[in-house]
Motif scaffolding. Sequence first.
Motif, PDB file in Angstrom:
ATOM      1  N   THR A   1      -5.804   7.197  -4.547  1.00  0.00           N
ATOM      2  CA  THR A   1      -6.150   5.781  -4.577  1.00  0.00           C
ATOM      3  C   THR A   1      -5.423   5.104  -5.730  1.00  0.00           C
ATOM      4  N   ILE A   2      -4.813   3.973  -5.425  1.00  0.00           N
ATOM      5  CA  ILE A   2      -4.150   3.188  -6.464  1.00  0.00           C
ATOM      6  C   ILE A   2      -5.239   2.489  -7.274  1.00  0.00           C
ATOM      7  N   THR A   3      -5.317   2.792  -8.569  1.00  0.00           N
ATOM      8  CA  THR A   3      -6.299   2.114  -9.421  1.00  0.00           C
ATOM      9  C   THR A   3      -5.571   1.547 -10.639  1.00  0.00           C
ATOM     10  N   GLU A   4      -6.186   0.548 -11.238  1.00  0.00           N
ATOM     11  CA  GLU A   4      -5.593  -0.078 -12.431  1.00  0.00           C
ATOM     12  C   GLU A   4      -5.419   0.950 -13.537  1.00  0.00           C
ATOM     13  N   GLU A   5      -6.423   1.804 -13.674  1.00  0.00           N
ATOM     14  CA  GLU A   5      -6.368   2.814 -14.731  1.00  0.00           C
ATOM     15  C   GLU A   5      -5.197   3.768 -14.523  1.00  0.00           C
TER      16      GLU A   5
ATOM     17  N   SER B   1       3.842   3.704  -5.134  1.00  0.00           N
ATOM     18  CA  SER B   1       4.546   3.053  -4.030  1.00  0.00           C
ATOM     19  C   SER B   1       3.675   1.930  -3.490  1.00  0.00           C
ATOM     20  N   ASP B   2       4.230   1.189  -2.545  1.00  0.00           N
ATOM     21  CA  ASP B   2       3.405   0.254  -1.791  1.00  0.00           C
ATOM     22  C   ASP B   2       2.292   1.066  -1.126  1.00  0.00           C
ATOM     23  N   PRO B   3       1.133   0.430  -0.894  1.00  0.00           N
ATOM     24  CA  PRO B   3       0.034   1.168  -0.260  1.00  0.00           C
ATOM     25  C   PRO B   3       0.447   1.673   1.126  1.00  0.00           C
TER      26      PRO B   3
ATOM     27  N   PHE C   1      -2.113   3.539   3.067  1.00  0.00           N
ATOM     28  CA  PHE C   1      -3.307   3.880   3.848  1.00  0.00           C
ATOM     29  C   PHE C   1      -4.526   3.196   3.237  1.00  0.00           C
ATOM     30  N   ASP C   2      -5.394   2.641   4.096  1.00  0.00           N
ATOM     31  CA  ASP C   2      -6.634   2.007   3.629  1.00  0.00           C
ATOM     32  C   ASP C   2      -7.776   3.003   3.712  1.00  0.00           C
ATOM     33  N   ALA C   3      -8.592   3.014   2.677  1.00  0.00           N
ATOM     34  CA  ALA C   3      -9.705   3.965   2.653  1.00  0.00           C
ATOM     35  C   ALA C   3     -10.925   3.338   1.974  1.00  0.00           C
ATOM     36  N   ALA C   4     -12.016   4.075   1.981  1.00  0.00           N
ATOM     37  CA  ALA C   4     -13.227   3.691   1.259  1.00  0.00           C
ATOM     38  C   ALA C   4     -14.046   4.956   1.066  1.00  0.00           C
ATOM     39  N   GLN C   5     -15.003   4.904   0.180  1.00  0.00           N
ATOM     40  CA  GLN C   5     -15.891   6.051   0.019  1.00  0.00           C
ATOM     41  C   GLN C   5     -16.869   6.098   1.194  1.00  0.00           C
ATOM     42  N   LEU C   6     -17.324   7.305   1.479  1.00  0.00           N
ATOM     43  CA  LEU C   6     -18.291   7.520   2.553  1.00  0.00           C
ATOM     44  C   LEU C   6     -19.211   8.657   2.103  1.00  0.00           C
ATOM     45  N   ILE C   7     -20.470   8.554   2.493  1.00  0.00           N
ATOM     46  CA  ILE C   7     -21.464   9.548   2.072  1.00  0.00           C
ATOM     47  C   ILE C   7     -21.652  10.574   3.196  1.00  0.00           C
ATOM     48  N   ALA C   8     -21.669  11.840   2.819  1.00  0.00           N
ATOM     49  CA  ALA C   8     -22.047  12.896   3.770  1.00  0.00           C
ATOM     50  C   ALA C   8     -23.414  13.430   3.359  1.00  0.00           C
TER      51      ALA C   8
ATOM     52  N   ASP D   1     -21.509   2.319   3.354  1.00  0.00           N
ATOM     53  CA  ASP D   1     -22.168   1.250   2.594  1.00  0.00           C
ATOM     54  C   ASP D   1     -21.118   0.224   2.181  1.00  0.00           C
ATOM     55  N   PRO D   2     -21.365  -1.070   2.493  1.00  0.00           N
ATOM     56  CA  PRO D   2     -20.390  -2.104   2.125  1.00  0.00           C
ATOM     57  C   PRO D   2     -20.217  -2.253   0.608  1.00  0.00           C
ATOM     58  N   GLU D   3     -21.118  -1.628  -0.163  1.00  0.00           N
ATOM     59  CA  GLU D   3     -20.997  -1.614  -1.629  1.00  0.00           C
ATOM     60  C   GLU D   3     -19.698  -0.944  -2.098  1.00  0.00           C
ATOM     61  N   PHE D   4     -19.229   0.018  -1.317  1.00  0.00           N
ATOM     62  CA  PHE D   4     -18.015   0.735  -1.703  1.00  0.00           C
ATOM     63  C   PHE D   4     -16.808  -0.195  -1.591  1.00  0.00           C
ATOM     64  N   VAL D   5     -16.043  -0.267  -2.658  1.00  0.00           N
ATOM     65  CA  VAL D   5     -14.896  -1.190  -2.664  1.00  0.00           C
ATOM     66  C   VAL D   5     -13.751  -0.616  -1.817  1.00  0.00           C
ATOM     67  N   PRO D   6     -12.962  -1.503  -1.202  1.00  0.00           N
ATOM     68  CA  PRO D   6     -11.815  -1.015  -0.431  1.00  0.00           C
ATOM     69  C   PRO D   6     -10.818  -0.303  -1.350  1.00  0.00           C
ATOM     70  N   GLU D   7     -10.248   0.787  -0.861  1.00  0.00           N
ATOM     71  CA  GLU D   7      -9.251   1.532  -1.635  1.00  0.00           C
ATOM     72  C   GLU D   7      -7.963   1.631  -0.825  1.00  0.00           C
ATOM     73  N   GLN D   8      -6.862   1.837  -1.527  1.00  0.00           N
ATOM     74  CA  GLN D   8      -5.581   2.028  -0.843  1.00  0.00           C
ATOM     75  C   GLN D   8      -4.856   3.207  -1.467  1.00  0.00           C
ATOM     76  N   TYR D   9      -4.275   4.040  -0.613  1.00  0.00           N
ATOM     77  CA  TYR D   9      -3.522   5.181  -1.118  1.00  0.00           C
ATOM     78  C   TYR D   9      -2.078   4.779  -1.428  1.00  0.00           C
ATOM     79  N   GLY D  10      -1.553   5.396  -2.479  1.00  0.00           N
ATOM     80  CA  GLY D  10      -0.146   5.206  -2.808  1.00  0.00           C
ATOM     81  C   GLY D  10       0.490   6.542  -3.146  1.00  0.00           C
ATOM     82  N   ILE D  11       1.803   6.595  -3.036  1.00  0.00           N
ATOM     83  CA  ILE D  11       2.568   7.776  -3.452  1.00  0.00           C
ATOM     84  C   ILE D  11       2.941   7.528  -4.909  1.00  0.00           C
ATOM     85  N   ALA D  12       2.701   8.526  -5.766  1.00  0.00           N
ATOM     86  CA  ALA D  12       2.907   8.309  -7.204  1.00  0.00           C
ATOM     87  C   ALA D  12       4.213   8.949  -7.675  1.00  0.00           C
TER      88      ALA D  12
END
Length: 281
Positions: free
Chosen positions: A113-117, A125-127, A129-136, A222-233
């Motif tokens: 996941t591309i994060t500011e940190e 790279s440019d994103p 893939f779109d992802a989000a957290q999910l609970i199992a 849960d919509p609480e989970f923020v949208p995430e995007q994968y990037g190649i580092a």
Amino acid sequence: MKSIRTRRFLGLAAATLAGLFLAACGKQEPPPAPAPVASAPAPAKVYTVGTDAAYAPFESQNEKGEIVGFDIEVVQAIASKGGFEVKFVNTPWEGIFNALAQGDRDLLVSAITITEERRQTMDFSDPYFDAAQLIAVRADSQVAKFADLKPLKVGVQTGTTGDEAVTKLLGKTSTNIKRFESTPLALKELESGGVDAVVADNGVVTHYVANNPGGKFKTVSDPEFVPEQYGIAVKKGNAELLAKINDGLKAIKADGTYDRIYAQYFGTPPAAAAPASAASR
Ligand code: ARG
């Protein structure tokens, strides 16, 4: 597959050049020594790609020990467009960013996941893939939303965005957060009852639940989970490689290769899926 094709093409090109060279020289004439070196095709650069191959369907090892998955095929397709070669090296998640910084890996593809940190210490790279957290949870669980995990034991993979989300909910000092070196280990613990839930990327959780017959598990979104995007580092400042990757990514999106790989792993084409998932946020 792609890299074999690339190699075969280069082989052909070399043979053709050699043939032309011989034809041009004729059999009697001794070849003029150093000149042809410059025209010989340069060997394709091989980049070492780090990936934590315990994250199906993005990266995993098959029965033969080969590293396979969506991320792998995307990077192979990018490389074949760009005329470079890639070699995947299984790299534990916990050391993966360090391996990049140290120069032990040229790039990373690992459902990252591309994060500011992370942007502070590497370039993305440019994103792709779109992802989000999910609970199992186990099928008989009462959990209906993320906040329900507050009093429970929750498994995560150390240092992932799932870890971050759960740490935020349960608190930094919570002893109910069980951190594992891989996501499959966390999920094993859910199976054996050591944790009540696992939080990880939706693609991986969905894949796991779908591949565990008998309906022992279910997912809770849960919509609480923020949208995430994968990037190649790539290593911070490696603009040359980053440009190659971004060009290749654009090319495989434009010519349908990306969509074909996507459909192979996830069914729904991304063009149809992306706006829907964005709208549901
Ligand atoms: N997307 C999450 C993150 O970047 C999890 C990635 C874990 N990837 C892996 N191959 N284990 O933190």
